[in-house]
Design a protein around this motif. Sequence first.
Motif, PDB file in Angstrom:
ATOM      1  N   UNK A   5       0.818  -1.214   0.000  1.00 34.72           N
ATOM      2  CA  UNK A   5       0.000   0.000   0.000  1.00 34.72           C
ATOM      3  C   UNK A   5       0.855   1.268   0.000  1.00 34.72           C
ATOM      4  N   UNK A   6       2.180   1.063   0.079  1.00 32.90           N
ATOM      5  CA  UNK A   6       3.123   2.193   0.070  1.00 32.90           C
ATOM      6  C   UNK A   6       2.755   3.214   1.144  1.00 32.90           C
ATOM      7  N   UNK A   7       2.582   2.713   2.352  1.00 24.97           N
ATOM      8  CA  UNK A   7       2.228   3.541   3.505  1.00 24.97           C
ATOM      9  C   UNK A   7       3.320   4.581   3.758  1.00 24.97           C
ATOM     10  N   UNK A   8       2.960   5.861   3.903  1.00 22.64           N
ATOM     11  CA  UNK A   8       3.954   6.907   4.156  1.00 22.64           C
ATOM     12  C   UNK A   8       4.759   6.681   5.443  1.00 22.64           C
ATOM     13  N   UNK A   9       4.215   5.916   6.359  1.00 23.84           N
ATOM     14  CA  UNK A   9       4.918   5.623   7.608  1.00 23.84           C
ATOM     15  C   UNK A   9       6.213   4.853   7.317  1.00 23.84           C
ATOM     16  N   UNK A  10       6.233   4.087   6.235  1.00 24.07           N
ATOM     17  CA  UNK A  10       7.428   3.337   5.860  1.00 24.07           C
ATOM     18  C   UNK A  10       8.573   4.300   5.567  1.00 24.07           C
ATOM     19  N   UNK A  11       8.292   5.359   4.853  1.00 19.55           N
ATOM     20  CA  UNK A  11       9.331   6.344   4.544  1.00 19.55           C
ATOM     21  C   UNK A  11       9.850   7.010   5.808  1.00 19.55           C
ATOM     22  N   UNK A  12       8.971   7.249   6.776  1.00 17.86           N
ATOM     23  CA  UNK A  12       9.379   7.839   8.045  1.00 17.86           C
ATOM     24  C   UNK A  12      10.275   6.883   8.831  1.00 17.86           C
ATOM     25  N   UNK A  13      10.202   5.602   8.512  1.00 18.92           N
ATOM     26  CA  UNK A  13      10.995   4.578   9.180  1.00 18.92           C
ATOM     27  C   UNK A  13      12.187   4.153   8.311  1.00 18.92           C
ATOM     28  N   UNK A  14      12.637   5.042   7.437  1.00 17.60           N
ATOM     29  CA  UNK A  14      13.778   4.802   6.535  1.00 17.60           C
ATOM     30  C   UNK A  14      13.592   3.570   5.656  1.00 17.60           C
TER      31      UNK A  14
END
Length: 66
Positions: free
Chosen positions: A32-41
């Motif tokens: 789902x390409x959750x934006x939280x993933x980007x926040x977690x590097x």
Amino acid sequence: MIFPLEELAKFKGGMYEITVAASRRAYQLAMIKDPVVEENDGKVVSLAARQLFTSEVQYRIDSPRR
């Protein structure tokens, strides 16, 4: 797959159980390409494990189908 030692010591279920749950949650987050993933590097598995250990995300074990 690496889990936080403190959380793992508190966990009452089986190691296989939490490993499967974390793997499936990591797959969901990646798809789902959750934006939280980007926040977690981009560390999807560690994010999934944290969500499970902190009960941010719940899981259940279904009975086998016959």
